[in-house]
Design a protein around this motif. Sequence first.
Motif, PDB file in Angstrom:
ATOM      1  N   ARG A  47       0.823  -1.207   0.000  1.00  0.00           N
ATOM      2  CA  ARG A  47       0.000   0.000   0.000  1.00  0.00           C
ATOM      3  C   ARG A  47       0.857   1.256   0.000  1.00  0.00           C
ATOM      4  NH1 ARG A  47      -5.487   0.114   1.710  1.00  0.00           N
ATOM      5  NH2 ARG A  47      -6.443  -1.952   1.750  1.00  0.00           N
ATOM      6  N   ALA A  48       1.936   1.244   0.755  1.00  0.00           N
ATOM      7  CA  ALA A  48       2.817   2.412   0.788  1.00  0.00           C
ATOM      8  C   ALA A  48       3.429   2.655  -0.585  1.00  0.00           C
ATOM      9  CB  ALA A  48       3.910   2.212   1.837  1.00  0.00           C
ATOM     10  N   THR A  49       3.809   1.586  -1.283  1.00  0.00           N
ATOM     11  CA  THR A  49       4.360   1.725  -2.633  1.00  0.00           C
ATOM     12  C   THR A  49       3.319   2.277  -3.598  1.00  0.00           C
ATOM     13  OG1 THR A  49       5.901  -0.111  -2.239  1.00  0.00           O
ATOM     14  CG2 THR A  49       5.463   0.483  -4.529  1.00  0.00           C
ATOM     15  N   GLU A  56       3.306  10.419  -7.090  1.00  0.00           N
ATOM     16  CA  GLU A  56       4.288  10.838  -8.100  1.00  0.00           C
ATOM     17  C   GLU A  56       3.664  10.975  -9.477  1.00  0.00           C
ATOM     18  OE1 GLU A  56       8.495   9.241 -10.091  1.00  0.00           O
ATOM     19  OE2 GLU A  56       7.576   8.158  -8.412  1.00  0.00           O
ATOM     20  N   ASN A  57       2.943   9.930  -9.923  1.00  0.00           N
ATOM     21  CA  ASN A  57       2.445   9.926 -11.291  1.00  0.00           C
ATOM     22  C   ASN A  57       1.237  10.833 -11.502  1.00  0.00           C
ATOM     23  OD1 ASN A  57       4.438   8.164 -12.003  1.00  0.00           O
ATOM     24  ND2 ASN A  57       3.132   6.355 -12.151  1.00  0.00           N
ATOM     25  N   SER A  58       0.422  11.024 -10.457  1.00  0.00           N
ATOM     26  CA  SER A  58      -0.764  11.861 -10.635  1.00  0.00           C
ATOM     27  C   SER A  58      -0.412  13.333 -10.813  1.00  0.00           C
ATOM     28  CB  SER A  58      -1.706  11.691  -9.442  1.00  0.00           C
ATOM     29  OG  SER A  58      -1.066  12.118  -8.245  1.00  0.00           O
ATOM     30  N   GLN A  59       0.807  13.714 -10.457  1.00  0.00           N
ATOM     31  CA  GLN A  59       1.221  15.108 -10.596  1.00  0.00           C
ATOM     32  C   GLN A  59       1.849  15.389 -11.962  1.00  0.00           C
ATOM     33  OE1 GLN A  59       0.359  17.291  -8.257  1.00  0.00           O
ATOM     34  NE2 GLN A  59      -0.522  15.563  -7.112  1.00  0.00           N
ATOM     35  N   LEU A 212      -6.789   5.955  -1.617  1.00  0.00           N
ATOM     36  CA  LEU A 212      -5.705   5.105  -1.120  1.00  0.00           C
ATOM     37  C   LEU A 212      -5.345   5.486   0.308  1.00  0.00           C
ATOM     38  CD1 LEU A 212      -3.368   5.025  -4.271  1.00  0.00           C
ATOM     39  CD2 LEU A 212      -5.257   3.494  -3.672  1.00  0.00           C
ATOM     40  N   SER A 213      -5.168   4.500   1.141  1.00  0.00           N
ATOM     41  CA  SER A 213      -4.745   4.726   2.527  1.00  0.00           C
ATOM     42  C   SER A 213      -3.890   3.542   2.968  1.00  0.00           C
ATOM     43  CB  SER A 213      -5.948   4.896   3.456  1.00  0.00           C
ATOM     44  OG  SER A 213      -6.674   3.684   3.544  1.00  0.00           O
ATOM     45  N   LEU A 214      -3.078   3.779   3.987  1.00  0.00           N
ATOM     46  CA  LEU A 214      -2.213   2.714   4.487  1.00  0.00           C
ATOM     47  C   LEU A 214      -3.005   1.653   5.238  1.00  0.00           C
ATOM     48  CD1 LEU A 214       0.854   4.776   5.745  1.00  0.00           C
ATOM     49  CD2 LEU A 214       0.710   3.334   3.701  1.00  0.00           C
ATOM     50  N   GLY A 215      -4.133   2.026   5.809  1.00  0.00           N
ATOM     51  CA  GLY A 215      -4.925   1.054   6.541  1.00  0.00           C
ATOM     52  C   GLY A 215      -4.264   0.642   7.848  1.00  0.00           C
ATOM     53  N   PRO A 216      -4.822  -0.379   8.505  1.00  0.00           N
ATOM     54  CA  PRO A 216      -4.322  -0.782   9.832  1.00  0.00           C
ATOM     55  C   PRO A 216      -3.264  -1.868   9.784  1.00  0.00           C
ATOM     56  CG  PRO A 216      -6.350  -1.932   9.378  1.00  0.00           C
ATOM     57  CD  PRO A 216      -6.061  -1.086   8.148  1.00  0.00           C
ATOM     58  N   HIS A 217      -2.697  -2.152   8.605  1.00  0.00           N
ATOM     59  CA  HIS A 217      -1.809  -3.313   8.478  1.00  0.00           C
ATOM     60  C   HIS A 217      -0.555  -3.200   9.336  1.00  0.00           C
ATOM     61  CE1 HIS A 217      -4.412  -4.722   5.329  1.00  0.00           C
ATOM     62  NE2 HIS A 217      -4.244  -3.611   4.646  1.00  0.00           N
ATOM     63  N   LEU A 218      -0.002  -2.001   9.486  1.00  0.00           N
ATOM     64  CA  LEU A 218       1.203  -1.865  10.305  1.00  0.00           C
ATOM     65  C   LEU A 218       0.890  -2.143  11.769  1.00  0.00           C
ATOM     66  CD1 LEU A 218       4.192  -1.224  10.253  1.00  0.00           C
ATOM     67  CD2 LEU A 218       3.633   1.191  10.610  1.00  0.00           C
TER      68      LEU A 218
END
Length: 284
Positions: A47-49, A56-59, A212-218
């Motif tokens: 998710r972080a990737t 990066e690409n959306s800009q 997109l979000s990192l979520g609770p995985h960490l």
Amino acid sequence: MPDSPAVPTRSRARRALVVVAIVLASLLISAVAVRAGFWQLGRHEARATAIALFDENSQLAPVAASEAASDGSLADDEWRRITATGTFDTASLTLLRNRPIDRERVYQLLVWLDTDDGRSLLVNLGYVPVPGPTEDLAAPALPDGSVTVTAVARAFEADDGRRDSGATRIVPTQVPAPAGDPYDAYAVLREACADDGCVDHYGAGQVPLPELSLGPHLAYTWQWFAFAVIAPVGGVLLARREWTLSGDGAPVATASRVRRAPRRRSGPSDEEIEDALQGPDGIA
């Protein structure tokens, strides 16, 4: 007074077997927790990737699909805005079912765009509401001539094999085969310009990009790793307790088996005192 019956104790070999089983079970639980922790860590990193790639690409400024795929892969430019000019293959228009938007049941519209460079690009045109039992599906009218689309590149999803009414994934096999060599990604329409003007979708609305979000995985990762440490420690403590509990073969005294000796009197009773005060004839 009869002795209390001795409490039976397990043999040393049997206790050793139980202790070994406890330790092995705790190690197995710890190994499973470590594996689950690394699985959650992998999901967090993925998710972080994806978020870093999106940022990066959306800009970046829009680029022609043929130019973005000049290195052989359009999927490497996921989330970047691309442009392509060609004609819609109206016969390939496909309704993607079971793909709700904001919890609303809709049909998403997929169609091939046969581009001027000889390749075909799968485009998500928008969505239409699911018709009721007595309603007819209002399929959008697509332009017959040349059209220039601006869209966001998206990598194809994993194919789950479902088709028709059970279709959920956006993959080339959901639609008829294209006329040209297909790009290895699809595009979510942001604008389409033809001779009669420009639109930002076909149908009832534009398909929004996912949030997109990192979520609770960490957090789950640290929880699993903590459990991996706790499990063997708890197993050792439990094994030690199992080994030492009545391990010497001595009976374990319990409150129900402890009998108190009768309390001795420190002096004569009231009856003895009264008899002493009376004479031998029973007269005081």
